[in-house]
Write a protein that holds these residues in place. Structure first.
Motif, PDB file in Angstrom:
ATOM      1  N   SER A 203       0.862  -1.251  -0.024  1.00  0.00           N
ATOM      2  CA  SER A 203       0.025  -0.162   0.063  1.00  0.00           C
ATOM      3  C   SER A 203       0.886   1.293   0.215  1.00  0.00           C
ATOM      4  O   SER A 203       1.777   1.347   0.745  1.00  0.00           O
ATOM      5  N   CYS A 210      -3.905   6.339   2.313  1.00  0.00           N
ATOM      6  CA  CYS A 210      -3.716   5.457   1.312  1.00  0.00           C
ATOM      7  C   CYS A 210      -3.990   5.759   0.004  1.00  0.00           C
ATOM      8  O   CYS A 210      -5.113   6.472  -0.047  1.00  0.00           O
ATOM      9  N   VAL A 213      -3.022   0.524  -4.081  1.00  0.00           N
ATOM     10  CA  VAL A 213      -2.659  -0.769  -3.458  1.00  0.00           C
ATOM     11  C   VAL A 213      -2.100  -1.697  -4.725  1.00  0.00           C
ATOM     12  O   VAL A 213      -3.099  -1.702  -5.535  1.00  0.00           O
ATOM     13  N   GLU A 248      -1.693  -3.886   9.098  1.00  0.00           N
ATOM     14  CA  GLU A 248      -0.526  -3.139   8.304  1.00  0.00           C
ATOM     15  C   GLU A 248       0.925  -3.068   8.935  1.00  0.00           C
ATOM     16  O   GLU A 248       0.868  -3.135  10.194  1.00  0.00           O
ATOM     17  N   THR A 269      -6.925  -1.525   2.117  1.00  0.00           N
ATOM     18  CA  THR A 269      -5.922  -1.988   1.438  1.00  0.00           C
ATOM     19  C   THR A 269      -6.376  -3.292   0.828  1.00  0.00           C
ATOM     20  O   THR A 269      -5.921  -4.067   0.085  1.00  0.00           O
TER      21      THR A 269
END
Ligand code: ADP
Length: 377
Positions: A203, A210, A213, A248, A269
């Motif tokens: 990501s 973000c 991805v 993450e 993600t």
């Protein structure tokens, strides 16, 4: 409109609940929604919704009346309310005992230490003296309530620490990790423990948000991919998570994995899974929380690239749709029905294919057209 026969109550009317509904339609699952307002993203597509406040136990009780299972679009429901709902016979999935570790970064770090899961060096801090003892540079975070980089301060000296320390919140300091990239490991787990894992993804963040991805994470060493998946499975099982868990991670410059944070709900993600995986994170979240068999989580194409549409100069995304589809035919578009504000996540696009560069170019081009009305080229 409301119905006594809802299968699932969902708290929170953002895009995650909206995309849960998309999966629910196919499965014939009836969702009842607690929405922040009559027109929020998920309320637009879930007829059985009511407007209320997720911090009000009365509103939560009203939502849950007659509904066996409750799940979430976000992690902000007070744990004592969830315990009350559980005592009244509803299954909260994930339950408050698990959700705590997605709500409180201090509790999360302490629990992951106990489990031997690798994390950045960290300490609880409440004063400049604490922070100086921890050492600079440090990343200071509020333990609760942060999102998309809010409540995170990069502190290189005592002078930088002022804003964080004056926030009047509980704080944790972490070492500033020298990372090569950020990864995310996503799993879905049923109450029985049955778990599936999607491929580990990369990501890419811009200003703490973000933006893109790539699935699977390009050139990820097999051992690290297995370790990331094992970490996610360990956490899901040890914390008794039900539904989707996103872990993450940082891949450090010297080739190690460190956990950054946890989310116990479908996650940004994992949006690529709608178009790029055998079963989407939204479908498996529903299946998991309702204790139904999980679907396979393998990829449908060698590469999937998801790019978020962040609010830019284009105001009318629906009107822009024809322009985008004309310019980039082979793209999947997901608009969230939200008004455009600078930097706000208002949709995403996903491109899949055999060639990473080609998929990435298509997805970026489509997102650019939605944000700026033009492309880089
Ligand atoms: P949020 O809850 O707002 O998503 P995160 O803890 O994920 O906050 O931090 C936001 C971003 O800040 C991360 O995606 C990462 O890029 C960066 N970051 C967070 N913690 C660290 C750290 N210990 N070292 C280096 N960068 C970090």
């Amino acid at each position: 409109m409301s119905s006594p026969s809802a299968d699932l109550a969902v708290v929170g009317g953002g895009q995650l609940a909206r995309m849960m509904q998309q999966a629910a339609v196919g499965l014939g699952i009836h969702i009842r929604l607690l929405a922040e307002g009559p027109d929020v993203s998920a309320a637009q597509v879930i007829p059985d919704h009511r407007v209320g406040d997720h911090t009000s136990l009365d509103d939560l009780r009203d939502l849950a009346a007659g509904v066996p299972v409750i799940t979430f679009d976000h992690e902000h429901v007070p744990p004592e309310h969830l315990r009350a709902l559980e005592a009244e016979g509803h299954a909260c999935r994930p339950g408050p005992h698990a959700l705590l570790f997605a709500q409180d970064k201090g509790a999360m770090r302490a629990r992951l230490d106990e489990l031997g899961v690798p994390c950045p060096r960290h300490a609880s801090v409440s004063s400049l003296a604490d922070l100086e003892a921890f050492g600079f540079p440090a990343v200071v975070k509020t333990t609760r309530g942060g999102y998309d980089g809010k409540g995170v301060w990069f502190v290189h000296s005592a002078a930088d620490a002022e804003e964080a320390l004056s926030s009047d919140r509980e704080l944790i300091a972490e070492e500033l990790v020298d990372f090569r990239r950020e990864l995310s490991a996503l799993v879905a787990r049923r109450p029985s423990g049955d778990t599936v894992a999607w491929p580990v993804v990369e990501s890419r963040q811009v200003d703490g948000v973000c933006k893109e991805v790539v699935a699977p994470a390009p050139d990820l060493d097999d051992h690290l991919a297995q370790e990331a998946e094992a970490i996610a499975r360990t956490i899901a099982s040890a914390l008794d998570v039900t539904g989707v868990l996103a872990v993450e991670l940082f891949e450090t410059s010297d080739g190690r994995l460190l956990v950054n944070e946890l989310a116990m709900r479908p996650h940004n993600t994992g949006h690529w899974t709608i178009d790029g995986a055998a079963t989407s994170q939204f479908e498996n979240h529903l299946r998991a929380v309702l204790d139904r068999p999980l679907g396979p989580a393998g990829p449908r194409a060698p590469w999937s690239v998801m790019v978020n549409i962040l609010g830019g100069s284009v105001d009318d995304l629906e009107a822009q749709l024809s322009v985008v589809l004309d310019a980039v035919a082979d793209i999947r578009v997901h608009l969230y029905g939200k008004s455009v504000k600078a930097g706000r996540k208002v949709g995403h696009v996903t491109a899949v294919g055999d060639d990473l560069d080609d998929a990435q170019a298509r997805a970026r081009r489509a997102a650019d057209l939605f944000e700026k009305g033009t492309t880089h080229e």
